[in-house]
Design a protein around this motif. Structure first.
Motif, PDB file in Angstrom:
ATOM      1  N   ASN A   4      30.061 -37.452  58.716  1.00 55.41           N
ATOM      2  CA  ASN A   4      30.444 -36.579  57.555  1.00 55.41           C
ATOM      3  C   ASN A   4      31.902 -37.082  57.166  1.00 55.41           C
ATOM      4  N   ALA A   5      32.918 -37.229  58.086  1.00 57.62           N
ATOM      5  CA  ALA A   5      34.027 -37.783  57.653  1.00 57.62           C
ATOM      6  C   ALA A   5      34.195 -38.982  56.961  1.00 57.62           C
ATOM      7  N   GLN A   6      33.389 -39.828  57.897  1.00 60.24           N
ATOM      8  CA  GLN A   6      33.341 -41.338  57.076  1.00 60.24           C
ATOM      9  C   GLN A   6      32.557 -41.239  55.862  1.00 60.24           C
ATOM     10  N   ARG A   7      31.362 -40.482  55.542  1.00 58.30           N
ATOM     11  CA  ARG A   7      31.097 -40.386  54.118  1.00 58.30           C
ATOM     12  C   ARG A   7      31.951 -40.000  53.137  1.00 58.30           C
ATOM     13  N   ALA A   8      32.807 -38.956  53.577  1.00 56.72           N
ATOM     14  CA  ALA A   8      33.630 -38.393  52.689  1.00 56.72           C
ATOM     15  C   ALA A   8      34.807 -39.547  52.353  1.00 56.72           C
ATOM     16  N   GLY A   9      35.161 -40.214  53.356  1.00 60.06           N
ATOM     17  CA  GLY A   9      36.071 -41.457  53.236  1.00 60.06           C
ATOM     18  C   GLY A   9      35.593 -42.261  52.221  1.00 60.06           C
ATOM     19  N   TRP A  10      34.402 -42.671  52.406  1.00 59.00           N
ATOM     20  CA  TRP A  10      33.569 -43.592  51.503  1.00 59.00           C
ATOM     21  C   TRP A  10      33.571 -43.280  50.019  1.00 59.00           C
ATOM     22  N   VAL A  11      33.314 -41.781  49.818  1.00 59.64           N
ATOM     23  CA  VAL A  11      32.950 -41.494  48.473  1.00 59.64           C
ATOM     24  C   VAL A  11      34.656 -41.342  47.898  1.00 59.64           C
ATOM     25  N   ILE A  12      35.727 -40.939  48.658  1.00 56.34           N
ATOM     26  CA  ILE A  12      37.054 -41.011  48.142  1.00 56.34           C
ATOM     27  C   ILE A  12      37.439 -42.388  47.647  1.00 56.34           C
ATOM     28  N   THR A  13      37.097 -43.291  48.513  1.00 51.39           N
ATOM     29  CA  THR A  13      37.462 -44.697  48.335  1.00 51.39           C
ATOM     30  C   THR A  13      36.707 -45.299  47.071  1.00 51.39           C
ATOM     31  N   VAL A  14      35.534 -44.937  46.867  1.00 55.54           N
ATOM     32  CA  VAL A  14      34.925 -45.203  45.598  1.00 55.54           C
ATOM     33  C   VAL A  14      35.653 -44.745  44.378  1.00 55.54           C
ATOM     34  N   LEU A  15      35.860 -43.646  44.459  1.00 59.11           N
ATOM     35  CA  LEU A  15      36.472 -42.784  43.440  1.00 59.11           C
ATOM     36  C   LEU A  15      37.984 -43.569  43.094  1.00 59.11           C
ATOM     37  N   VAL A  16      38.850 -43.799  44.154  1.00 60.46           N
ATOM     38  CA  VAL A  16      39.980 -44.500  44.018  1.00 60.46           C
ATOM     39  C   VAL A  16      39.947 -45.837  43.575  1.00 60.46           C
ATOM     40  N   THR A  17      38.969 -46.527  44.109  1.00 65.01           N
ATOM     41  CA  THR A  17      38.671 -47.840  43.829  1.00 65.01           C
ATOM     42  C   THR A  17      38.349 -47.755  42.066  1.00 65.01           C
ATOM     43  N   LEU A  18      37.457 -47.020  41.650  1.00 67.52           N
ATOM     44  CA  LEU A  18      37.257 -47.027  40.257  1.00 67.52           C
ATOM     45  C   LEU A  18      38.502 -46.709  39.296  1.00 67.52           C
ATOM     46  N   PHE A  19      39.236 -45.689  39.718  1.00 68.52           N
ATOM     47  CA  PHE A  19      40.524 -45.537  39.213  1.00 68.52           C
ATOM     48  C   PHE A  19      41.703 -46.765  39.058  1.00 68.52           C
ATOM     49  N   LEU A  20      41.939 -47.454  40.190  1.00 68.25           N
ATOM     50  CA  LEU A  20      42.766 -48.475  40.483  1.00 68.25           C
ATOM     51  C   LEU A  20      42.178 -49.675  39.771  1.00 68.25           C
ATOM     52  N   VAL A 106      44.169 -42.588  48.576  1.00 63.92           N
ATOM     53  CA  VAL A 106      44.093 -44.010  49.108  1.00 63.92           C
ATOM     54  C   VAL A 106      44.059 -43.955  50.815  1.00 63.92           C
ATOM     55  N   TRP A 107      44.640 -43.057  51.118  1.00 65.96           N
ATOM     56  CA  TRP A 107      44.841 -42.842  52.852  1.00 65.96           C
ATOM     57  C   TRP A 107      43.624 -41.983  53.137  1.00 65.96           C
ATOM     58  N   ALA A 108      43.530 -41.287  52.466  1.00 68.08           N
ATOM     59  CA  ALA A 108      42.091 -40.261  52.749  1.00 68.08           C
ATOM     60  C   ALA A 108      40.980 -40.831  52.735  1.00 68.08           C
ATOM     61  N   GLY A 109      40.974 -41.795  51.836  1.00 62.28           N
ATOM     62  CA  GLY A 109      39.697 -42.518  51.872  1.00 62.28           C
ATOM     63  C   GLY A 109      39.532 -43.491  52.966  1.00 62.28           C
ATOM     64  N   ALA A 110      40.712 -44.137  53.541  1.00 64.00           N
ATOM     65  CA  ALA A 110      40.655 -45.275  54.416  1.00 64.00           C
ATOM     66  C   ALA A 110      40.748 -44.514  55.851  1.00 64.00           C
ATOM     67  N   TRP A 111      41.277 -43.503  56.210  1.00 62.86           N
ATOM     68  CA  TRP A 111      41.768 -42.788  57.476  1.00 62.86           C
ATOM     69  C   TRP A 111      40.510 -42.514  58.189  1.00 62.86           C
ATOM     70  N   PRO A 112      39.310 -41.990  57.624  1.00 64.81           N
ATOM     71  CA  PRO A 112      38.258 -41.744  58.557  1.00 64.81           C
ATOM     72  C   PRO A 112      37.418 -42.805  58.739  1.00 64.81           C
ATOM     73  N   ARG A 113      37.526 -43.889  58.184  1.00 66.89           N
ATOM     74  CA  ARG A 113      36.647 -45.199  58.213  1.00 66.89           C
ATOM     75  C   ARG A 113      37.327 -46.364  59.158  1.00 66.89           C
ATOM     76  N   ASP A 114      38.649 -46.182  59.408  1.00 62.90           N
ATOM     77  CA  ASP A 114      39.247 -47.266  60.171  1.00 62.90           C
ATOM     78  C   ASP A 114      40.025 -46.571  61.341  1.00 62.90           C
ATOM     79  N   GLU A 115      39.398 -46.914  62.344  1.00 64.54           N
ATOM     80  CA  GLU A 115      40.319 -46.744  63.843  1.00 64.54           C
ATOM     81  C   GLU A 115      41.429 -47.297  63.874  1.00 64.54           C
TER      82      GLU A 115
END
Length: 127
Positions: A4-20, A106-115
């Motif tokens: 679930n944390a990894q999925r949330a990370g991906w959702v945040i990453t997608v939103l941040v990517t769209l904005f950036l 940006v950190w919230a999106g990467a954190w759960p996805r990157d050990e």
């Protein structure tokens, strides 16, 4: 990290990517609001394009697993520059808060996805 944390990370990453991504395009195309602000701060005409390229390369690094930690740090540094410019040129507080919030996301999106990113930060806290 949990699935679930990894999925949330991906959702945040997608939103941040769209904005950036939108921000990158506006800089590369030198749209009027970007150029108006560029003129306001007295930067040379080529400056928005360089900003767009730097942010674009950093965003690519953010999405490549091998360079995600570096991309996260580079985007954070870029946004730190945006915070500085906003403060120095007396922009509305919202602009500064928005840049900081984007960096946090940006950190919230990467954190759960990157050990490796989590290990890098935890090692730094211990050392």
């Amino acid at each position: 990290m949990s699935t679930n944390a990894q999925r949330a990370g991906w959702v945040i990453t997608v939103l941040v990517t769209l904005f950036l991504g939108f921000d990158i395009v506006t800089h590369l195309l030198q749209v009027e609001p970007v150029m108006d602000f560029n003129d306001k701060i007295g930067a040379p005409g080529w400056f928005p394009v360089v900003c767009g390229v730097v942010l674009g390369l950093s965003l690519v690094a953010y999405h490549v697993p091998a360079t995600r930690a570096m991309g996260t740090i580079l985007i954070t540094a870029y946004l730190g520059g945006a915070v500085t410019v906003n403060l120095v040129f007396g922009q509305p507080a919202f602009n500064t808060v928005f840049a900081i919030a984007t960096a946090v996301l940006v950190w919230a999106g990467a954190w759960p996805r990157d050990e490796r990113l989590r290990a890098l930060v935890s090692r730094g806290a211990v050392a």
